[in-house]
Design a protein around this motif. Structure first.
Motif, PDB file in Angstrom:
ATOM      1  N   TYR A  81       0.813  -1.226   0.000  1.00 25.01           N
ATOM      2  CA  TYR A  81       0.000   0.000   0.000  1.00 25.01           C
ATOM      3  C   TYR A  81       0.847   1.277   0.000  1.00 25.01           C
ATOM      4  CZ  TYR A  81      -4.209  -2.768   0.864  1.00 25.01           C
ATOM      5  OH  TYR A  81      -5.244  -3.645   0.744  1.00 25.01           O
ATOM      6  N   PRO A  82       1.879   1.379   0.826  1.00 20.64           N
ATOM      7  CA  PRO A  82       2.639   2.642   0.821  1.00 20.64           C
ATOM      8  C   PRO A  82       3.269   2.928  -0.541  1.00 20.64           C
ATOM      9  CG  PRO A  82       3.143   1.358   2.779  1.00 20.64           C
ATOM     10  CD  PRO A  82       2.355   0.463   1.877  1.00 20.64           C
ATOM     11  N   LEU A 145     -17.674   7.985   8.313  1.00 21.58           N
ATOM     12  CA  LEU A 145     -18.100   7.087   9.401  1.00 21.58           C
ATOM     13  C   LEU A 145     -16.895   6.516  10.140  1.00 21.58           C
ATOM     14  CD1 LEU A 145     -21.092   5.087   7.863  1.00 21.58           C
ATOM     15  CD2 LEU A 145     -21.173   6.959   9.505  1.00 21.58           C
ATOM     16  N   ARG A 146     -15.839   6.236   9.387  1.00 20.37           N
ATOM     17  CA  ARG A 146     -14.630   5.712  10.036  1.00 20.37           C
ATOM     18  C   ARG A 146     -14.050   6.742  11.006  1.00 20.37           C
ATOM     19  NH1 ARG A 146     -11.156   3.900   5.059  1.00 20.37           N
ATOM     20  NH2 ARG A 146      -9.847   2.679   6.463  1.00 20.37           N
TER      21      ARG A 146
ATOM     22  N   PRO B  42       5.146   4.284   4.863  1.00 19.97           N
ATOM     23  CA  PRO B  42       4.497   3.113   5.472  1.00 19.97           C
ATOM     24  C   PRO B  42       3.945   3.445   6.855  1.00 19.97           C
ATOM     25  CG  PRO B  42       6.876   2.853   5.480  1.00 19.97           C
ATOM     26  CD  PRO B  42       6.591   4.154   4.812  1.00 19.97           C
ATOM     27  N   ASN B 277     -18.473   3.532  13.023  1.00 22.76           N
ATOM     28  CA  ASN B 277     -17.403   3.037  12.153  1.00 22.76           C
ATOM     29  C   ASN B 277     -17.608   1.551  11.898  1.00 22.76           C
ATOM     30  OD1 ASN B 277     -15.110   2.277  10.863  1.00 22.76           O
ATOM     31  ND2 ASN B 277     -13.721   2.716  12.563  1.00 22.76           N
ATOM     32  N   ASP B 279     -16.245  -0.218   9.913  1.00 19.45           N
ATOM     33  CA  ASP B 279     -14.993  -0.860   9.514  1.00 19.45           C
ATOM     34  C   ASP B 279     -14.064  -1.068  10.707  1.00 19.45           C
ATOM     35  OD1 ASP B 279     -15.461  -0.894   6.621  1.00 19.45           O
ATOM     36  OD2 ASP B 279     -15.452   1.271   6.817  1.00 19.45           O
ATOM     37  N   ASP B 307     -10.718  -7.114   3.618  1.00 13.60           N
ATOM     38  CA  ASP B 307     -11.508  -6.560   2.523  1.00 13.60           C
ATOM     39  C   ASP B 307     -10.884  -6.813   1.152  1.00 13.60           C
ATOM     40  OD1 ASP B 307      -9.509  -4.687   2.989  1.00 13.60           O
ATOM     41  OD2 ASP B 307     -10.865  -3.184   3.781  1.00 13.60           O
ATOM     42  N   HIS B 311      -4.418  -6.793   3.366  1.00 12.50           N
ATOM     43  CA  HIS B 311      -5.048  -5.925   4.364  1.00 12.50           C
ATOM     44  C   HIS B 311      -4.014  -4.967   4.911  1.00 12.50           C
ATOM     45  CE1 HIS B 311      -7.637  -9.218   3.721  1.00 12.50           C
ATOM     46  NE2 HIS B 311      -6.734 -10.034   4.184  1.00 12.50           N
ATOM     47  N   TYR B 312      -4.492  -3.870   5.433  1.00 13.86           N
ATOM     48  CA  TYR B 312      -3.549  -2.888   5.945  1.00 13.86           C
ATOM     49  C   TYR B 312      -3.990  -2.431   7.329  1.00 13.86           C
ATOM     50  CZ  TYR B 312       0.415   0.113   5.390  1.00 13.86           C
ATOM     51  OH  TYR B 312       1.651   0.674   5.529  1.00 13.86           O
ATOM     52  N   GLN B 314      -5.056  -0.257  10.366  1.00 14.35           N
ATOM     53  CA  GLN B 314      -5.831   0.983  10.365  1.00 14.35           C
ATOM     54  C   GLN B 314      -5.613   1.758  11.670  1.00 14.35           C
ATOM     55  OE1 GLN B 314      -7.662   2.022   7.701  1.00 14.35           O
ATOM     56  NE2 GLN B 314      -6.831   0.226   6.642  1.00 14.35           N
ATOM     57  N   PRO B 315      -5.788   3.083  11.607  1.00  9.34           N
ATOM     58  CA  PRO B 315      -5.497   3.893  12.794  1.00  9.34           C
ATOM     59  C   PRO B 315      -6.443   3.631  13.964  1.00  9.34           C
ATOM     60  CG  PRO B 315      -6.434   5.238  11.031  1.00  9.34           C
ATOM     61  CD  PRO B 315      -6.125   3.903  10.442  1.00  9.34           C
ATOM     62  N   TYR B 316      -7.632   3.087  13.670  1.00  8.66           N
ATOM     63  CA  TYR B 316      -8.600   2.865  14.759  1.00  8.66           C
ATOM     64  C   TYR B 316      -8.532   1.444  15.305  1.00  8.66           C
ATOM     65  CZ  TYR B 316     -10.823   1.816  10.281  1.00  8.66           C
ATOM     66  OH  TYR B 316     -11.054   1.384   9.009  1.00  8.66           O
ATOM     67  N   ASP B 365       1.862  -4.140   8.976  1.00  8.08           N
ATOM     68  CA  ASP B 365       2.501  -4.045   7.662  1.00  8.08           C
ATOM     69  C   ASP B 365       3.777  -4.884   7.704  1.00  8.08           C
ATOM     70  OD1 ASP B 365       3.669  -3.436   5.291  1.00  8.08           O
ATOM     71  OD2 ASP B 365       3.471  -1.267   5.469  1.00  8.08           O
ATOM     72  N   ARG B 453       2.552   5.366  15.988  1.00  8.47           N
ATOM     73  CA  ARG B 453       2.575   5.162  14.555  1.00  8.47           C
ATOM     74  C   ARG B 453       3.612   6.089  13.937  1.00  8.47           C
ATOM     75  NH1 ARG B 453      -2.333   5.329  10.353  1.00  8.47           N
ATOM     76  NH2 ARG B 453      -2.044   3.229   9.621  1.00  8.47           N
TER      77      ARG B 453
END
Lengths: 457, 454
Positions: A81-82, A145-146, B42, B277, B279, B307, B311-312, B314-316, B365, B453
């Motif tokens: 992704y990056p 929403l996230r 990254p 959220n 997700d 998904d 997958h990556y 996520q901040p949450y 990652d 992060r």
């Protein structure tokens, strides 16, 4: 005299040419160095995929936005992704007015969890005239929403309200904010538009329950249980695109090509390449394809050994046990085939094991074990009946389930599903009898008890 | 002739004037790039290194290709005073018992050989038939991959003694099952069951009333996809067992089901936690009294975002503590942000008397070196938590449990790897992190800044 008017033209042209050469040379020599595309740690993949990744990266023309964009998509499909984000960003620098590339960049940022940046780029892509602005608004709404920003999400979904998925989100927000009636209205429309879609029925059931309408809630829960379709969202198309890139690239893509070559009978070439691929790095998919070549060439014992190794390394599953059993069957080892198939059907699901029930039935029949043969034939009809019921064909389901019961009337689950099929056909009295028979065999069958409670004595 | 020559020359010059810009344009296009690549940013999650004296070692045979561990559990199954490890393995297919024979020695035994069911998702140790030995309840997932097919089962492995177990299917013909818990829900003295029928698009929360003679009557508590775990506890302090569960497929919600006694549950379940959220990626729910105030709290882990193909983090993602305030009020409090968090386990890892939390990540990652796979959250005694990194490999950890395996008074950690996608260069099946505590040497944390992060 006559030459005079011509000479200046030549001189002018010469002067222009010299100027062009000087300017061009200066441009070439003093242009700022173009960035090279990033190279992620591709060695985490198999050698073929890694090599193709390096080649694709080396082949990127530094000023060609489309090349950067394609590389980005390939990186995204492989989880880098990056690097994908960096390539999309560069593509957008090279073609700042290209709305679709900006939309792709925004999607990548979104998937990476860089949500605020994603929202800004989605907005920019829409402003540039992205051809699927509604999809971008849907993604942006989900991103709001996230961030738990429900008001912004609502505003964004309202702009994409042509999409069923956006209206579903609006209904969900209504319900979360205590407006069950409003949610029910929105869902009513969705339920009409996409009646075989599960999610709107399910959410409607929740809305009705919230409104205190228990009976209606139960009805929508029943519809949700019967529905098979998934709510279409713009994510489906994106996801499919990424999957295609993944499956067409590197080792995955080559295996797909080899599968087609085997189907066309080009066995020698396929064998050579599959053996090479397996030498590079073992994988179940390659070994499985090579076993197909073995089988087509009559090397049944080799196919059996190869699939045995797959089973050993991947672990037992319906699929691999089935395949291994077939190889045993071809190698004349029917007892072993029967043994592994018996284990395979226990790993289910029954709907996917229908062919295996037939094979087991035939196997037992050939051994003269009529009872076991009949039992597996009954399981085949049971599985076919349930599958038909699940796909909304209660008439066909009923026929299959009755076939199953004619062969083996002692299976409570078959009576239960027959009851379900009969209920769907509005044959309530017959359904009641079927549920009753189910309960005679399994007194505490919860779903049959619930069904009888629902349809009444 | 000279006129012709001049004309010819002029023509050539004109053509050159027209062509040269194209040549330079082409040269510009194909000129090799020489500049640095665009900035790559990254988002691998790393934390400051832990100073807990933990020593990592594999448990059981070395990883075989791509291990798929779905659950590890610490329990003294043979009640010999030494904790054992139970593991659900979806690749070798079965439930494995790692029996601790003497300190540091482990003996692997499959509970059934061959395993006659699908991939197990979860084990619960309980004396279901109340015959004074410990049985095992297995949640048969049926299929690791998403499906609506009815492949799930609830299976009871009855302990026959002498390391032998007899399987009995208590519930089948249901979708993928991710958890089965046992407790006397109707107050009649026998153990009933609660089942998380996770499914995929369709799922249910069920309770199974024990009708005697190993017959169970299935009752639906809620129809919703994606219930993962069903921890039972007396959440409202009224003396009976209630049910909590997390739904994660369509919504991200934690619900509580109040036991009204006599096999009745409040028809209006309590929404204990929700987020818009969708997700969030809820991945597990663990019951524990984190603040040790005498009532059961809940730990929610979030990091499951299956998904795209890959997958990556996520901040949450991370861990949320649902603090029980009484009367069915639960206060959510974020304990940590940690990408790909799939499981949480409480335990006193630093031996200071309060409960810390171990977290594992399945989707960090992994292409970036040093990305954390195991971290612990140090509790300062007032429920302020500081994250410390324990390990960056094995990668793709899906399950974690804590328990004092070596009897040194501190919790040890056991974790299992679920290796679905690349990279496969740092795989692990079951890994133990055993405390090597020596008096005075094991000060948790170093005072360094907790990582965040990058």
């Amino acid at each position: 005299m006559n030459r005079l008017p011509r000479m200046p033209l030549a001189k002018v042209l010469l002067a222009v040419l010299v100027a062009e050469l000087l300017a061009g040379t200066a441009l070439v020599l003093w242009q700022p160095p173009q960035p090279v595309p990033p190279l992620p740690p591709v060695e985490i993949f198999d050698p073929l995929t890694a090599e193709q990744m390096r080649q694709m990266r080396d082949g990127v023309r530094p000023r060609a936005a489309e090349d950067w964009s394609e590389l980005a998509e390939m990186y995204l499909a492989h989880g880098f992704y990056p690097e994908a984000e960096a390539c999309y960003r560069r593509a957008c620098e090279l073609s700042p007015e290209h709305a679709e590339r900006r939309g792709d960049w925004a999607f990548c940022l979104s998937r990476m969890g860089r949500i605020e940046e994603a929202l800004a780029e989605f907005q920019q892509a829409i402003a540039l005239g992205h051809p699927d602005a509604a999809a971008l608004r849907y993604f942006a709404g989900r991103d709001w929403l996230r961030l738990e920003q429900t008001e912004a999400a609502k505003r964004t979904f309202l702009l994409a309200a042509d999409l069923p998925a956006a209206r579903y989100e609006l209904a969900r927000l209504d319900l979360a904010e205590g407006r069950g009636g409003r949610a029910a209205e929105r869902l009513e429309r969705l339920q009409r538009e996409i009646p075989d879609c599960l999610a709107p029925h399910w959410l409607r059931a929740r809305a009705e329950r919230r409104l205190g309408n228990a009976r209606e809630a139960e009805e929508y829960e029943r519809r949700a249980a019967a529905a098979r379709g998934r709510l279409p969202t713009p994510f489906d198309e994106r996801s499919e695109r990424v999957r295609q890139v993944y499956h067409q690239f590197g080792r995955q893509g080559r295996l797909e090509q080899l599968r087609q070559e085997i189907e066309r009978g080009r066995l020698a070439e396929a064998r050579r390449e599959l053996e090479w691929l397996l030498q590079q790095q073992w994988s179940a998919e390659a070994a499985d394809l090579l076993s197909d070549v073995d089988h087509a060439e009559g090397r049944f014992d080799q196919a059996r050994r190869r699939l045995g190794e797959v089973l050993d390394r991947e672990g037992p599953s319906l699929h691999w046990l089935w395949r291994y059993g077939e190889a045993c069957e071809a190698a004349g080892e029917l007892d072993e085939a029967g043994r592994v198939w018996l284990r395979a059907v226990a790993l289910g699901p029954e709907s996917e094991a229908q062919g295996l029930f037939v094979k087991l039935s035939q196997l037992y029949e050939s051994r003269g074990d009529v009872d076991e043969a009949r039992r597996f034939k009954a399981r085949f009809y049971h599985a076919a009946g349930v599958e038909r019921l699940d796909s909304g064909q209660p008439g066909a389901a009923r026929a299959s389930l009755e076939e199953s019961l004619a062969l083996d009337a002692e299976r409570a689950a078959t009576w239960y599903y027959l009851g379900q099929a009969l209920e769907a056909l509005d044959r309530t009295a017959d359904a009641r009898r079927a549920y009753g028979r189910c309960l005679e065999l399994q007194a505490f069958h919860g779903r049959a008890l619930d069904a009888l409670r629902r349809i009444g004595p | 002739m000279s006129r012709g020559y001049t004309g010819y020359l002029t023509g050539i010059l004109a053509a050159a004037v027209l062509l040269v810009p194209f040549v330079f344009w082409y040269l510009l296009q194909v000129a090799p790039a020489a500049g640095p690549p665009p900035k790559v940013e990254p988002a691998a999650w790393r934390f400051a290194p832990s100073s807990l004296p933990l020593q990592a070692s594999p448990l059981g045979p070395p990883p075989h290709d791509r291990p798929l561990l779905t659950h590890v559990q610490v329990f003294d199954l043979d009640q010999d005073g030494r904790l054992d490890v139970l593991a659900c393995d979806a690749q070798r297919l079965g439930v494995f018992w790692y029996r601790q024979t003497e300190a540091g020695q482990w003996d692997e035994r499959p509970l059934l050989e061959p395993w006659p069911f699908g991939p197990p998702a979860h084990v619960t140790v309980v004396d279901l038939d109340q015959d004074q030995d410990l049985d095992v309840l297995v949640s048969d997932l049926g299929n690791v991959w998403p499906t609506n097919a009815r492949v799930g089962r609830a299976v009871w492995l009855e302990n026959l003694g002498d390391w032998r177990f007899q399987p009995q299917v208590l519930l089948d013909d249901v979708r993928r099952v991710t958890d089965v818990q046992a407790g006397d829900l109707d107050g009649d003295g026998d153990l009933d069951l609660v089942v998380a029928e996770f499914g995929f698009d369709q799922g249910r929360l069920l309770w199974l009333e024990n009708m005697g003679g190993q017959a169970f009557r299935e009752r639906q508590l809620m129809a919703a996809p994606g219930p993962i775990h069903v921890p039972l506890a007396d959440y409202d302090g009224d003396g009976d067992l209630d049910i909590a569960t997390v739904f994660t497929q369509e919504e991200e919600e934690v619900w509580g089901f109040e036991n009204l006694g006599g096999g009745r549950f409040d028809p209006r379940p309590r929404l204990l936690y929700s987020t818009p959220n969708h997700d969030l990626g809820g991945a597990g729910l663990v019951q524990c009294d984190l603040d040790q105030d005498g009532d059961p709290d809940l730990l929610l882990s979030a990091g499951d975002n299956l998904d795209l193909v890959y997958h990556y983090p996520q901040p949450y993602h991370g861990c949320i503590w649902l603090q029980n305030l009484g009367s069915w009020r639960f206060q959510p409090r974020r304990l940590a942000h940690f990408g790909g968090t799939y499981a949480a386990a409480p335990g006193d890892l630093d031996g200071d008397g309060d409960l810390d939390v171990a977290l594992v990540s399945i989707f960090n990652d992994w292409a970036r070196p040093g990305a954390a796979s195991l971290a612990w959250l140090e509790n300062d005694g007032r429920q302020h938590f500081t994250p410390w990194q324990i390990a960056d490999q094995p990668t793709s950890l899906c399950t974690v449990a804590c328990g004092d395996l070596n009897g040194d008074g501190r919790a040890d950690i056991v974790a299992g790897g679920l290796h679905i996608k690349e990279p496969f260069d740092r795989t692990g099946r079951i890994t133990l992190w055993l405390s090597r505590h020596a008096a005075g040497s094991a000060q948790a944390g170093t005072g360094a800044q907790a990582g965040a992060r990058p």
